[in-house]
Design a protein around this motif. Structure first.
Motif, PDB file in Angstrom:
ATOM      1  N   HIS A 226     -19.191  53.946 -62.511  1.00  0.00           N
ATOM      2  CA  HIS A 226     -19.763  55.298 -62.498  1.00  0.00           C
ATOM      3  C   HIS A 226     -21.023  55.336 -61.649  1.00  0.00           C
ATOM      4  CE1 HIS A 226     -22.274  53.233 -65.468  1.00  0.00           C
ATOM      5  NE2 HIS A 226     -23.186  54.137 -65.185  1.00  0.00           N
ATOM      6  N   ASP A 227     -21.413  54.171 -61.095  1.00  0.00           N
ATOM      7  CA  ASP A 227     -22.696  54.010 -60.410  1.00  0.00           C
ATOM      8  C   ASP A 227     -22.520  54.114 -58.890  1.00  0.00           C
ATOM      9  OD1 ASP A 227     -25.137  53.238 -59.418  1.00  0.00           O
ATOM     10  OD2 ASP A 227     -25.133  51.238 -60.325  1.00  0.00           O
ATOM     11  N   PRO A 228     -23.117  55.128 -58.248  1.00  0.00           N
ATOM     12  CA  PRO A 228     -23.007  55.244 -56.786  1.00  0.00           C
ATOM     13  C   PRO A 228     -23.536  54.020 -56.051  1.00  0.00           C
ATOM     14  CG  PRO A 228     -23.821  57.292 -57.726  1.00  0.00           C
ATOM     15  CD  PRO A 228     -23.831  56.282 -58.828  1.00  0.00           C
ATOM     16  N   GLY A 229     -24.588  53.387 -56.589  1.00  0.00           N
ATOM     17  CA  GLY A 229     -25.118  52.194 -55.960  1.00  0.00           C
ATOM     18  C   GLY A 229     -24.112  51.051 -55.973  1.00  0.00           C
ATOM     19  N   ALA A 230     -23.422  50.875 -57.108  1.00  0.00           N
ATOM     20  CA  ALA A 230     -22.392  49.842 -57.204  1.00  0.00           C
ATOM     21  C   ALA A 230     -21.238  50.146 -56.263  1.00  0.00           C
ATOM     22  CB  ALA A 230     -21.895  49.727 -58.645  1.00  0.00           C
ATOM     23  N   ALA A 231     -20.837  51.412 -56.190  1.00  0.00           N
ATOM     24  CA  ALA A 231     -19.717  51.802 -55.327  1.00  0.00           C
ATOM     25  C   ALA A 231     -20.020  51.540 -53.860  1.00  0.00           C
ATOM     26  CB  ALA A 231     -19.378  53.273 -55.532  1.00  0.00           C
ATOM     27  N   SER A 232     -21.299  51.546 -53.491  1.00  0.00           N
ATOM     28  CA  SER A 232     -21.663  51.359 -52.084  1.00  0.00           C
ATOM     29  C   SER A 232     -21.386  49.940 -51.593  1.00  0.00           C
ATOM     30  CB  SER A 232     -23.138  51.701 -51.867  1.00  0.00           C
ATOM     31  OG  SER A 232     -23.990  50.732 -52.470  1.00  0.00           O
ATOM     32  N   TYR A 233     -21.136  48.999 -52.497  1.00  0.00           N
ATOM     33  CA  TYR A 233     -20.778  47.637 -52.087  1.00  0.00           C
ATOM     34  C   TYR A 233     -19.314  47.552 -51.656  1.00  0.00           C
ATOM     35  CZ  TYR A 233     -25.155  45.599 -53.794  1.00  0.00           C
ATOM     36  OH  TYR A 233     -26.476  45.264 -53.966  1.00  0.00           O
ATOM     37  N   ALA A 234     -18.520  48.573 -51.974  1.00  0.00           N
ATOM     38  CA  ALA A 234     -17.097  48.554 -51.663  1.00  0.00           C
ATOM     39  C   ALA A 234     -16.841  48.960 -50.215  1.00  0.00           C
ATOM     40  CB  ALA A 234     -16.343  49.491 -52.600  1.00  0.00           C
ATOM     41  N   HIS A 235     -15.655  48.608 -49.715  1.00  0.00           N
ATOM     42  CA  HIS A 235     -15.237  49.090 -48.407  1.00  0.00           C
ATOM     43  C   HIS A 235     -14.840  50.563 -48.467  1.00  0.00           C
ATOM     44  CE1 HIS A 235     -14.467  44.680 -47.825  1.00  0.00           C
ATOM     45  NE2 HIS A 235     -14.976  44.957 -46.643  1.00  0.00           N
ATOM     46  N   GLN A 236     -14.300  50.970 -49.600  1.00  0.00           N
ATOM     47  CA  GLN A 236     -13.823  52.350 -49.744  1.00  0.00           C
ATOM     48  C   GLN A 236     -13.920  52.767 -51.200  1.00  0.00           C
ATOM     49  OE1 GLN A 236      -9.846  51.914 -48.291  1.00  0.00           O
ATOM     50  NE2 GLN A 236      -9.069  51.072 -50.211  1.00  0.00           N
ATOM     51  N   VAL A 237     -14.028  54.073 -51.410  1.00  0.00           N
ATOM     52  CA  VAL A 237     -14.092  54.645 -52.748  1.00  0.00           C
ATOM     53  C   VAL A 237     -12.963  55.653 -52.910  1.00  0.00           C
ATOM     54  CG1 VAL A 237     -15.492  55.896 -54.429  1.00  0.00           C
ATOM     55  CG2 VAL A 237     -16.602  54.387 -52.780  1.00  0.00           C
ATOM     56  N   VAL A 238     -12.280  55.577 -54.040  1.00  0.00           N
ATOM     57  CA  VAL A 238     -11.257  56.554 -54.410  1.00  0.00           C
ATOM     58  C   VAL A 238     -11.827  57.378 -55.563  1.00  0.00           C
ATOM     59  CG1 VAL A 238      -8.927  56.875 -55.303  1.00  0.00           C
ATOM     60  CG2 VAL A 238      -9.398  55.004 -53.721  1.00  0.00           C
ATOM     61  N   ILE A 245      -6.018  61.948 -57.840  1.00  0.00           N
ATOM     62  CA  ILE A 245      -6.875  61.502 -56.741  1.00  0.00           C
ATOM     63  C   ILE A 245      -7.260  62.741 -55.937  1.00  0.00           C
ATOM     64  CG2 ILE A 245      -6.993  60.165 -54.607  1.00  0.00           C
ATOM     65  CD1 ILE A 245      -5.070  58.176 -55.865  1.00  0.00           C
ATOM     66  N   VAL A 246      -8.567  62.962 -55.845  1.00  0.00           N
ATOM     67  CA  VAL A 246      -9.028  64.188 -55.189  1.00  0.00           C
ATOM     68  C   VAL A 246      -9.767  63.924 -53.878  1.00  0.00           C
ATOM     69  CG1 VAL A 246      -9.138  65.532 -57.316  1.00  0.00           C
ATOM     70  CG2 VAL A 246     -11.122  64.175 -56.617  1.00  0.00           C
ATOM     71  N   ASP A 247     -10.148  62.670 -53.635  1.00  0.00           N
ATOM     72  CA  ASP A 247     -10.860  62.395 -52.386  1.00  0.00           C
ATOM     73  C   ASP A 247     -10.940  60.881 -52.184  1.00  0.00           C
ATOM     74  OD1 ASP A 247     -12.140  62.931 -50.044  1.00  0.00           O
ATOM     75  OD2 ASP A 247     -13.902  63.878 -50.938  1.00  0.00           O
ATOM     76  N   GLU A 248     -11.273  60.486 -50.959  1.00  0.00           N
ATOM     77  CA  GLU A 248     -11.482  59.086 -50.600  1.00  0.00           C
ATOM     78  C   GLU A 248     -12.649  59.019 -49.633  1.00  0.00           C
ATOM     79  OE1 GLU A 248      -7.844  57.552 -48.986  1.00  0.00           O
ATOM     80  OE2 GLU A 248      -6.659  58.769 -50.387  1.00  0.00           O
ATOM     81  N   MET A 249     -13.294  57.863 -49.592  1.00  0.00           N
ATOM     82  CA  MET A 249     -14.434  57.689 -48.693  1.00  0.00           C
ATOM     83  C   MET A 249     -14.453  56.256 -48.186  1.00  0.00           C
ATOM     84  SD  MET A 249     -18.531  57.994 -49.555  1.00  0.00           S
ATOM     85  CE  MET A 249     -18.437  59.738 -49.972  1.00  0.00           C
ATOM     86  N   ASP A 250     -14.565  56.090 -46.865  1.00  0.00           N
ATOM     87  CA  ASP A 250     -14.746  54.776 -46.263  1.00  0.00           C
ATOM     88  C   ASP A 250     -16.231  54.537 -45.995  1.00  0.00           C
ATOM     89  OD1 ASP A 250     -12.032  54.041 -46.167  1.00  0.00           O
ATOM     90  OD2 ASP A 250     -11.735  55.214 -44.335  1.00  0.00           O
ATOM     91  N   ALA A 251     -16.613  53.264 -45.983  1.00  0.00           N
ATOM     92  CA  ALA A 251     -17.993  52.863 -45.694  1.00  0.00           C
ATOM     93  C   ALA A 251     -18.988  53.675 -46.523  1.00  0.00           C
ATOM     94  CB  ALA A 251     -18.293  53.004 -44.199  1.00  0.00           C
ATOM     95  N   PRO A 252     -18.874  53.634 -47.852  1.00  0.00           N
ATOM     96  CA  PRO A 252     -19.733  54.473 -48.690  1.00  0.00           C
ATOM     97  C   PRO A 252     -21.183  54.007 -48.693  1.00  0.00           C
ATOM     98  CG  PRO A 252     -18.487  52.941 -50.044  1.00  0.00           C
ATOM     99  CD  PRO A 252     -17.955  52.794 -48.648  1.00  0.00           C
ATOM    100  N   THR A 253     -22.071  54.951 -48.907  1.00  0.00           N
ATOM    101  CA  THR A 253     -23.478  54.671 -49.177  1.00  0.00           C
ATOM    102  C   THR A 253     -23.823  55.338 -50.502  1.00  0.00           C
ATOM    103  OG1 THR A 253     -24.321  56.681 -48.120  1.00  0.00           O
ATOM    104  CG2 THR A 253     -23.995  54.733 -46.711  1.00  0.00           C
ATOM    105  N   PRO A 254     -24.878  54.893 -51.203  1.00  0.00           N
ATOM    106  CA  PRO A 254     -25.231  55.529 -52.472  1.00  0.00           C
ATOM    107  C   PRO A 254     -25.430  57.036 -52.361  1.00  0.00           C
ATOM    108  CG  PRO A 254     -26.430  53.478 -52.238  1.00  0.00           C
ATOM    109  CD  PRO A 254     -25.748  53.724 -50.917  1.00  0.00           C
ATOM    110  N   ASP A 255     -26.107  57.486 -51.301  1.00  0.00           N
ATOM    111  CA  ASP A 255     -26.388  58.912 -51.150  1.00  0.00           C
ATOM    112  C   ASP A 255     -25.104  59.712 -50.920  1.00  0.00           C
ATOM    113  OD1 ASP A 255     -29.069  58.493 -51.512  1.00  0.00           O
ATOM    114  OD2 ASP A 255     -29.565  58.498 -49.368  1.00  0.00           O
ATOM    115  N   ARG A 256     -24.212  59.192 -50.087  1.00  0.00           N
ATOM    116  CA  ARG A 256     -22.955  59.910 -49.823  1.00  0.00           C
ATOM    117  C   ARG A 256     -22.093  60.001 -51.074  1.00  0.00           C
ATOM    118  NH1 ARG A 256     -19.560  57.242 -45.724  1.00  0.00           N
ATOM    119  NH2 ARG A 256     -18.373  59.188 -45.771  1.00  0.00           N
ATOM    120  N   VAL A 257     -22.035  58.890 -51.820  1.00  0.00           N
ATOM    121  CA  VAL A 257     -21.236  58.891 -53.052  1.00  0.00           C
ATOM    122  C   VAL A 257     -21.825  59.858 -54.068  1.00  0.00           C
ATOM    123  CG1 VAL A 257     -20.479  57.501 -55.012  1.00  0.00           C
ATOM    124  CG2 VAL A 257     -20.375  56.556 -52.700  1.00  0.00           C
TER     125      VAL A 257
END
Length: 270
Positions: A226-238, A245-257
């Motif tokens: 649930h943490d945007p900071g943790a998600a930013s370590y991933a290559h992609q976010v679903v 599934i409502v969206d996807e993001m490549d190269a995430p950053t905490p602010d974008r997430v």
């Protein structure tokens, strides 16, 4: 990964026999087709997942995010064979796990899937090294010495292998749990809120290791957070919402997430 069909369509039958198998691609570590998980029956039925189609790419770090009740943990549990499905099909590499018997599924989870949970789940009487190799010891498998050395080096606990869990910090204990998940060189590792019990510094250490295990060791990681900071370590976010599934993001950053999550919250409350 694709957008889901309209949620108001007529309910599908509760079996997966009519769900065609997508072509097997070597670059996919796990996949689901028309994955539906429902609780209850009739008018009181609640669909935690509603006809989800998803491919998890091999050798990548994928984060799954969504509001509370969106279905993210349910999706991970169904992909990992920890929960049954109401309808649809799930594959780990080329093996369809939704058709396996309990004994076969247990063996597949043990031999081909790694797990990291919020609770460390270490045995207090065993050393760090014994905890790392425990699943293989139970299965009667000998670890690959070269691979085990790589994992232990990557996790950064070479000087803590003889320590018991009570002699380790929370972050060190979770790194032992991560090394245990990777020690058998699984097809895929599922991590459910792996930093939930850690402070920010220890959490960053664990997340950095998970990312390195993908970039350096070639593993495949799927993490629910649930943490945007943790998600930013991933290559992609679903992103999930209401079982879709409502969206996807490549190269995430905490602010974008965080901005994307805020947008979903506005849509849900607007």
């Amino acid at each position: 990964m694709t957008q889901q069909p309209d949620r108001h369509r007529r309910p599908s039958p509760p079996d997966g026999a009519d769900v065609p198998a997508p072509p097997n691609r070597p670059g996919v570590a796990a996949r689901a087709a028309q994955l539906t998980k429902a609780y209850g029956e009739g008018e009181t039925q609640v669909r935690a997942l509603d006809a989800v189609d998803i491919d998890i790419p091999r050798g990548r770090f994928t984060a799954i995010m969504g509001p509370s009740g969106s279905g993210k943990s349910t999706l991970m549990h169904c992909l990992a064979g920890l929960d049954s499905v109401t309808r649809g099909r799930v594959w780990i590499a080329g093996t369809e796990i939704t058709q396996l018997k309990d004994k076969e599924l247990t063996k597949l989870r043990r031999d081909r899937i790694g797990f990291v949970f919020q609770a460390f789940n270490l045995l207090p009487t065993l050393t760090a090294l014994e905890n790392i190799t425990l699943p293989m010891d139970i299965a009667g498998h000998k670890p690959d010495p070269a691979w085990l050395e790589q994992v232990i080096s990557a996790v950064g606990l070479q000087d803590r292998l003889k320590h018991r869990p009570t002699e380790l910090s929370g972050g060190q204990q979770q790194r032992v749990a991560c090394a245990r998940a990777l020690a058998s060189r699984p097809e895929i590792v599922f991590a459910d809120e792996p930093t939930g019990n850690l402070d920010s510094r220890s959490g960053a250490e664990v997340l950095g290791f998970l990312r390195r295990s993908v970039d350096v060791l070639g593993q495949t990681i799927v993490m629910v957070t649930h943490d945007p900071g943790a998600a930013s370590y991933a290559h992609q976010v679903v992103f999930l919402a209401d079982g879709h599934i409502v969206d996807e993001m490549d190269a995430p950053t905490p602010d974008r997430v965080l901005e994307r999550m805020k947008r979903f919250d506005k849509l849900r409350t607007g």
